[in-house]
Design a protein around this motif. Structure first.
Motif, PDB file in Angstrom:
ATOM      1  N   LEU A 101       0.824  -1.210   0.000  1.00 12.93           N
ATOM      2  CA  LEU A 101       0.000   0.000   0.000  1.00 12.93           C
ATOM      3  C   LEU A 101       0.863   1.268   0.000  1.00 12.93           C
ATOM      4  O   LEU A 101       0.563   2.238  -0.704  1.00 12.93           O
ATOM      5  N   VAL A 102       1.946   1.269   0.784  1.00 10.96           N
ATOM      6  CA  VAL A 102       2.833   2.441   0.842  1.00 10.96           C
ATOM      7  C   VAL A 102       3.441   2.721  -0.529  1.00 10.96           C
ATOM      8  O   VAL A 102       3.399   3.849  -1.040  1.00 10.96           O
ATOM      9  N   TYR A 103       4.019   1.671  -1.145  1.00 12.08           N
ATOM     10  CA  TYR A 103       4.630   1.866  -2.456  1.00 12.08           C
ATOM     11  C   TYR A 103       3.586   2.121  -3.529  1.00 12.08           C
ATOM     12  O   TYR A 103       3.826   2.892  -4.476  1.00 12.08           O
ATOM     13  N   GLY A 104       2.420   1.493  -3.407  1.00  6.70           N
ATOM     14  CA  GLY A 104       1.349   1.745  -4.356  1.00  6.70           C
ATOM     15  C   GLY A 104       0.889   3.182  -4.301  1.00  6.70           C
ATOM     16  O   GLY A 104       0.590   3.795  -5.345  1.00  6.70           O
ATOM     17  N   THR A 105       0.823   3.740  -3.101  1.00  4.37           N
ATOM     18  CA  THR A 105       0.459   5.154  -2.952  1.00  4.37           C
ATOM     19  C   THR A 105       1.489   6.065  -3.610  1.00  4.37           C
ATOM     20  O   THR A 105       1.148   7.046  -4.275  1.00  4.37           O
ATOM     21  N   ALA A 106       2.773   5.715  -3.442  1.00  6.24           N
ATOM     22  CA  ALA A 106       3.838   6.506  -4.055  1.00  6.24           C
ATOM     23  C   ALA A 106       3.747   6.450  -5.584  1.00  6.24           C
ATOM     24  O   ALA A 106       3.891   7.469  -6.268  1.00  6.24           O
ATOM     25  N   VAL A 107       3.513   5.260  -6.124  1.00  4.35           N
ATOM     26  CA  VAL A 107       3.389   5.113  -7.575  1.00  4.35           C
ATOM     27  C   VAL A 107       2.175   5.897  -8.084  1.00  4.35           C
ATOM     28  O   VAL A 107       2.245   6.607  -9.098  1.00  4.35           O
ATOM     29  N   GLY A 108       1.049   5.768  -7.374  1.00  5.19           N
ATOM     30  CA  GLY A 108      -0.151   6.490  -7.779  1.00  5.19           C
ATOM     31  C   GLY A 108       0.033   7.997  -7.716  1.00  5.19           C
ATOM     32  O   GLY A 108      -0.425   8.735  -8.602  1.00  5.19           O
ATOM     33  N   ALA A 109       0.737   8.484  -6.684  1.00  7.11           N
ATOM     34  CA  ALA A 109       0.968   9.921  -6.541  1.00  7.11           C
ATOM     35  C   ALA A 109       1.870  10.422  -7.674  1.00  7.11           C
ATOM     36  O   ALA A 109       1.682  11.547  -8.169  1.00  7.11           O
ATOM     37  N   TYR A 110       2.825   9.609  -8.087  1.00  4.28           N
ATOM     38  CA  TYR A 110       3.721  10.021  -9.181  1.00  4.28           C
ATOM     39  C   TYR A 110       2.948  10.220 -10.487  1.00  4.28           C
ATOM     40  O   TYR A 110       3.129  11.221 -11.174  1.00  4.28           O
ATOM     41  N   PHE A 111       2.073   9.269 -10.802  1.00  2.00           N
ATOM     42  CA  PHE A 111       1.310   9.368 -12.041  1.00  2.00           C
ATOM     43  C   PHE A 111       0.127  10.319 -11.911  1.00  2.00           C
ATOM     44  O   PHE A 111      -0.392  10.811 -12.905  1.00  2.00           O
TER      45      PHE A 111
END
Length: 223
Positions: free
Chosen positions: A212-222
């Motif tokens: 979830l932490v890394y998924g949030t980071a990826v989502g925030a980037y895009f």
């Protein structure tokens, strides 16, 4: 070891021969390593992470594969001087410990299950990619501080630009997140049959939290 020396020579001396051959040397090493791991698993009839030395070997392989991917995407080789020696350490440790016969751990119920083996390998590759992302993040901070402080030494001259380091860090992050996603899906598929209460297990909860932490980071980037 030869590949690591080649990357170090390229980093320290900007040698043209090392620049031309370091990626090829590492690519050959990775190909041989994959062949060895496959033959070892087929010969012993279990997935290649059934013991500590096998796990160390696969970790070394995963770090090398992720690094090669990032190198090909960003077209920059100088960071290999920091990554490939770590791979050598993992493989030397694995080779010194690797038994000549299947270990007791390999007798588990999941040892011969290809799906479980793929699940483990995806998890190892995912966490290795996250580790490389952290390394490139640290390099980014080092370069940024050197730039702000006006310190322009060898490391500053040989490391890639901040944009390239950021790209390699994010490339490793999204690759690791994708692999961890596959590992979680496979783990859930098997756990539904064998471990009905898996969602209460601390390992599953912590893994999901990382995802979830890394998924949030990826989502925030895009986003």
């Amino acid at each position: 070891g030869l590949a690591a020396v080649n990357y170090l020579v390229y980093f320290l001396r900007d040698d043209s021969f090392a620049e031309r051959t370091c990626s090829r040397f590492l690519g050959i090493c990775v190909a041989v390593h994959i062949l060895f791991t496959t033959l070892w698993s087929v010969h012993h009839g279990h997935h290649p992470v059934s013991s500590l030395p096998e796990a160390l070997s696969v970790i070394g392989l995963s770090v090398a594969c992720v690094y090669l991917y990032l190198e090909q995407i960003q077209k920059h080789r100088s960071t290999g001087a920091f990554i490939v020696p770590v791979v050598v350490v993992f493989q030397v440790a694995a080779s010194s410990l690797l038994p000549q016969a299947p270990t007791a751990e390999a007798a588990s119920a999941f040892a011969g299950n290809p799906l479980f083996g793929f699940h483990i390998i995806m998890a190892v590759f995912g966490y290795s990619a996250f580790s490389l992302s952290a390394v490139y993040g640290a390099m980014f901070v080092l370069m940024y501080r050197s730039l702000k402080g006006g310190r322009f030494g060898l490391v500053f001259e040989r490391l890639p630009s901040l944009d390239v380091l950021a790209g390699m860090a994010f490339g490793a992050t999204i690759l690791g997140w994708g692999m961890l996603t596959v590992a979680i899906i496979l783990g859930v598929m098997m756990s539904l049959e064998y471990f009905p209460g898996f969602y209460r297990d601390a390992k599953f909860i912590s893994t999901l939290a990382v995802w979830l932490v890394y998924g949030t980071a990826v989502g925030a980037y895009f986003g």
